[in-house]
Motif scaffolding. Structure first.
Motif, PDB file in Angstrom:
ATOM      1  N   GLY A  36       0.814  -1.211   0.000  1.00 24.16           N
ATOM      2  CA  GLY A  36       0.000   0.000   0.000  1.00 24.16           C
ATOM      3  C   GLY A  36       0.849   1.263   0.000  1.00 24.16           C
ATOM      4  O   GLY A  36       0.336   2.373  -0.041  1.00 24.16           O
ATOM      5  N   LEU A  37       2.163   1.090   0.009  1.00 19.24           N
ATOM      6  CA  LEU A  37       3.065   2.238  -0.073  1.00 19.24           C
ATOM      7  C   LEU A  37       3.718   2.266  -1.460  1.00 19.24           C
ATOM      8  O   LEU A  37       3.668   1.292  -2.207  1.00 19.24           O
ATOM      9  N   THR A  38       4.354   3.407  -1.740  1.00 20.27           N
ATOM     10  CA  THR A  38       5.048   3.607  -3.025  1.00 20.27           C
ATOM     11  C   THR A  38       5.963   2.437  -3.367  1.00 20.27           C
ATOM     12  O   THR A  38       6.828   2.089  -2.560  1.00 20.27           O
ATOM     13  N   PHE A  39       5.804   1.865  -4.551  1.00 23.82           N
ATOM     14  CA  PHE A  39       6.596   0.673  -4.856  1.00 23.82           C
ATOM     15  C   PHE A  39       6.781   0.462  -6.350  1.00 23.82           C
ATOM     16  O   PHE A  39       5.920   0.797  -7.160  1.00 23.82           O
ATOM     17  N   GLY A  40       7.904  -0.110  -6.697  1.00 25.83           N
ATOM     18  CA  GLY A  40       8.141  -0.629  -8.033  1.00 25.83           C
ATOM     19  C   GLY A  40       9.275  -1.629  -7.951  1.00 25.83           C
ATOM     20  O   GLY A  40      10.071  -1.603  -6.999  1.00 25.83           O
ATOM     21  N   ALA A  41       9.350  -2.546  -8.918  1.00 27.97           N
ATOM     22  CA  ALA A  41      10.464  -3.494  -8.969  1.00 27.97           C
ATOM     23  C   ALA A  41      10.581  -4.031 -10.381  1.00 27.97           C
ATOM     24  O   ALA A  41       9.590  -4.101 -11.115  1.00 27.97           O
ATOM     25  N   PHE A  42      11.815  -4.367 -10.756  1.00 27.19           N
ATOM     26  CA  PHE A  42      11.998  -5.036 -12.044  1.00 27.19           C
ATOM     27  C   PHE A  42      13.037  -6.125 -11.840  1.00 27.19           C
ATOM     28  O   PHE A  42      13.927  -6.011 -11.005  1.00 27.19           O
ATOM     29  N   GLY A  43      12.876  -7.189 -12.606  1.00 33.53           N
ATOM     30  CA  GLY A  43      13.824  -8.272 -12.449  1.00 33.53           C
ATOM     31  C   GLY A  43      13.646  -9.309 -13.523  1.00 33.53           C
ATOM     32  O   GLY A  43      12.793  -9.170 -14.410  1.00 33.53           O
ATOM     33  N   GLY A  44      14.464 -10.347 -13.441  1.00 31.24           N
ATOM     34  CA  GLY A  44      14.373 -11.402 -14.442  1.00 31.24           C
ATOM     35  C   GLY A  44      15.638 -12.214 -14.491  1.00 31.24           C
ATOM     36  O   GLY A  44      16.264 -12.489 -13.466  1.00 31.24           O
ATOM     37  N   LYS A  45      16.027 -12.546 -15.732  1.00 30.78           N
ATOM     38  CA  LYS A  45      17.176 -13.419 -15.971  1.00 30.78           C
ATOM     39  C   LYS A  45      18.469 -12.841 -15.399  1.00 30.78           C
ATOM     40  O   LYS A  45      18.750 -11.652 -15.525  1.00 30.78           O
ATOM     41  N   GLU A  46      19.229 -13.734 -14.818  1.00 27.17           N
ATOM     42  CA  GLU A  46      20.519 -13.314 -14.271  1.00 27.17           C
ATOM     43  C   GLU A  46      21.398 -12.680 -15.349  1.00 27.17           C
ATOM     44  O   GLU A  46      22.134 -11.730 -15.078  1.00 27.17           O
ATOM     45  N   ALA A  47      21.288 -13.191 -16.573  1.00 30.75           N
ATOM     46  CA  ALA A  47      22.115 -12.665 -17.667  1.00 30.75           C
ATOM     47  C   ALA A  47      21.883 -11.166 -17.873  1.00 30.75           C
ATOM     48  O   ALA A  47      22.789 -10.436 -18.265  1.00 30.75           O
ATOM     49  N   VAL A  48      20.673 -10.706 -17.613  1.00 33.55           N
ATOM     50  CA  VAL A  48      20.389  -9.275 -17.726  1.00 33.55           C
ATOM     51  C   VAL A  48      20.691  -8.578 -16.398  1.00 33.55           C
ATOM     52  O   VAL A  48      21.396  -7.566 -16.346  1.00 33.55           O
ATOM     53  N   MET A  49      20.177  -9.155 -15.326  1.00 32.82           N
ATOM     54  CA  MET A  49      20.249  -8.473 -14.027  1.00 32.82           C
ATOM     55  C   MET A  49      21.683  -8.355 -13.494  1.00 32.82           C
ATOM     56  O   MET A  49      22.003  -7.422 -12.761  1.00 32.82           O
ATOM     57  N   SER A  50      22.550  -9.293 -13.854  1.00 37.87           N
ATOM     58  CA  SER A  50      23.910  -9.237 -13.315  1.00 37.87           C
ATOM     59  C   SER A  50      24.677  -8.010 -13.821  1.00 37.87           C
ATOM     60  O   SER A  50      25.679  -7.619 -13.233  1.00 37.87           O
ATOM     61  N   HIS A  51      24.182  -7.385 -14.887  1.00 42.11           N
ATOM     62  CA  HIS A  51      24.801  -6.131 -15.344  1.00 42.11           C
ATOM     63  C   HIS A  51      24.688  -5.021 -14.296  1.00 42.11           C
ATOM     64  O   HIS A  51      25.376  -4.023 -14.374  1.00 42.11           O
ATOM     65  N   PHE A  52      23.767  -5.204 -13.360  1.00 41.04           N
ATOM     66  CA  PHE A  52      23.582  -4.177 -12.323  1.00 41.04           C
ATOM     67  C   PHE A  52      24.492  -4.407 -11.108  1.00 41.04           C
ATOM     68  O   PHE A  52      24.438  -3.653 -10.147  1.00 41.04           O
TER      69      PHE A  52
END
Ligand SMILES: *Cc1c(COP(=O)(O)O)cnc(C)c1O
Length: 438
Positions: free
Chosen positions: A279-295
């Motif tokens: 119920g509070l401000t929120f967002g998230a994105f995620g997925g394959k390690e191949a993409v996310m590991s760039h972060f």
């Protein structure tokens, strides 16, 4: 019951709407004054376009459970559910406890806390596409980060989206107009159009970085994508090295693991928002390690991802409580079964009366459409006259049911048979009173 002057109200749609607006304005003098006041310093008295409707929106004073009260003292069963974000209702004790306990331990701490790692783990267990996840402050931001990442990872610029879809404030392809959309390299497809979309992907296969789709359009009419359409996108994305992104900002509530799990079709990336923050401000994105590991900031050449409040302690704590104590996998099954039942009751009411109205949707999210035409994508919803939607909205409010102007009806966890029976009765009464105009 509102006092409806039958002869005039049944004359035509325009007259019935004028009459409903007149009664609405008479019943809401305090909200009218507050609206006028808001107009002095905000354009149209508004800081969130979706919340405006004619003649003016009621100002809300408070909420409890699945009810809200406006400034003039009307109490409504709340089926707006904050555009799906209010799944926990307005006073869930577990959410309140979580926020209080985080608050007591200090806010804006300026460093990592144990909370975000825990929440990330819970989400990765829940949603099949998530190897890893990062947090943002809104669904818009989540989509922007995921799409930008897809462009950076693939070295391509194109993004396939669907006419009439909504992916956030500056990613809007529906009713609001798109003057403010980010000038990305958009390729526009038609929702659920197998052949056309396959051809579009073929024609742009070397330039497309990502395909973004809501597996059911939320604000775009609550129209589900067919599993065959989603599977075609999955196959085409695999074939051409395109990143398939599901926008599950709303639809992740439609099953224990979102619509991706319900359909057994796993995207490369997923964006989230709305209810997941408790119920509070929120967002998230995620997925394959191949993409996310760039972060990963330990890696040379890593992507940057900022956001002062990405791990704000109140949201993180409320989100953990929401998923572990309240919106459990079992609760997800139950609320969506209740939604399916409610939707079929409403459609039965329309069918029994042989009226050209329908309620589309899936599980706990649905939308009223005053048209008998079959709807296969968000742009089809234009077939329903806007005046009929407006009349439906004001008449539901006159019958103590708060629904959104576009006719969206959403369930929340505190609701039970009292609220479902009440909504069905109000719906039937509107069909009996105004059916001839639809
Ligand atoms: C609400 C919504 C967004 C945007 O989320 P915000 O938190 O309002 O920025 C994106 N996509 C979909 C499908 C949404 O319903």
């Amino acid at each position: 019951m509102p006092d409806i002057p039958f002869e005039r109200a049944n004359f035509d749609l325009t007259a019935a709407l004028e009459d409903a607006e007149h009664r609405f304005a008479e019943a809401n003098p305090t909200s009218a004054g507050l609206y006028e006041q808001a107009c002095r310093a905000m354009p149209g008295g508004n800081t969130r376009t979706v919340l405006y409707y004619q003649p003016f929106p009621v100002s809300l004073a408070r909420g409890d459970g699945c009810y809200v009260e406006d400034a003039d003292g009307h109490r409504y069963a709340d089926f707006v559910v904050e555009q799906t974000a209010g799944i926990f209702g307005h006073s869930e004790p577990a959410i309140q406890r979580a926020i209080s306990s985080a608050l007591a331990q200090g806010i804006t701490l300026g460093g990592p806390t144990p909370r975000e790692g825990r929440l990330a783990e819970i989400m990765c267990e829940r949603f099949p596409s998530l190897d890893m996840v990062r947090f943002t402050n809104s669904g818009t931001e989540a989509n922007l980060m995921a799409l930008s990442a897809a462009r950076a990872v693939t070295g391509r610029t194109g993004i396939l989206a669907f006419e009439g879809s909504y992916h956030g404030s500056v990613l809007s392809f529906g009713g609001y107009g798109n003057q403010l959309n980010l000038p990305l390299d958009w390729v526009m497809g038609r929702y659920n159009d197998m052949e056309g979309t396959r051809e579009l992907i073929e024609a742009n296969k070397d330039s497309l970085a990502a395909i973004i789709i809501e597996p059911m359009t939320g604000s775009g009419g609550c129209i589900p994508a067919t599993p065959a359409f989603l599977q075609m996108l999955r196959d085409a994305a695999d074939e051409h090295g395109i990143i398939l992104q599901f926008d599950e900002v709303m639809t992740s509530r439609l099953g224990p693991g979102g619509l991706q799990k319900a359909h057994g079709i796993t995207p490369d990336m997923t964006s989230f928002g709305k209810y997941l923050g408790g119920g509070l401000t929120f967002g998230a994105f995620g997925g394959k390690e191949a993409v996310m590991s760039h972060f990963d900031p330990r890696k040379p050449g890593h992507f940057g991802h900022a956001g002062t409040f990405n791990n704000n302690v109140l949201t993180m704590q409320a989100a953990i409580a929401g998923l572990t104590e309240v919106f459990t996998e079992k609760a997800a099954e139950e609320i969506n079964a209740q939604g399916d039942l409610l939707r079929s009751r409403l459609n039965n009411a329309a069918e029994t009366r042989s009226l050209p109205v329908q309620v589309t949707g899936y599980g706990s999210m649905m939308m009223f459409h005053p048209t008998g035409t079959a709807l296969t994508g968000p742009t089809d919803t234009d077939a329903a006259p806007k005046e009929a939607r407006a009349l439906f909205h004001l008449e539901m409010m006159a019958r103590a049911h708060y629904v959104s102007r576009r006719g969206m009806i959403v369930l929340s966890l505190p609701m039970g048979s009292k609220e479902f029976d009440g909504l069905t009765a109000a719906f039937e009464d509107i069909l009996d009173t105004y059916g001839a105009l639809f």
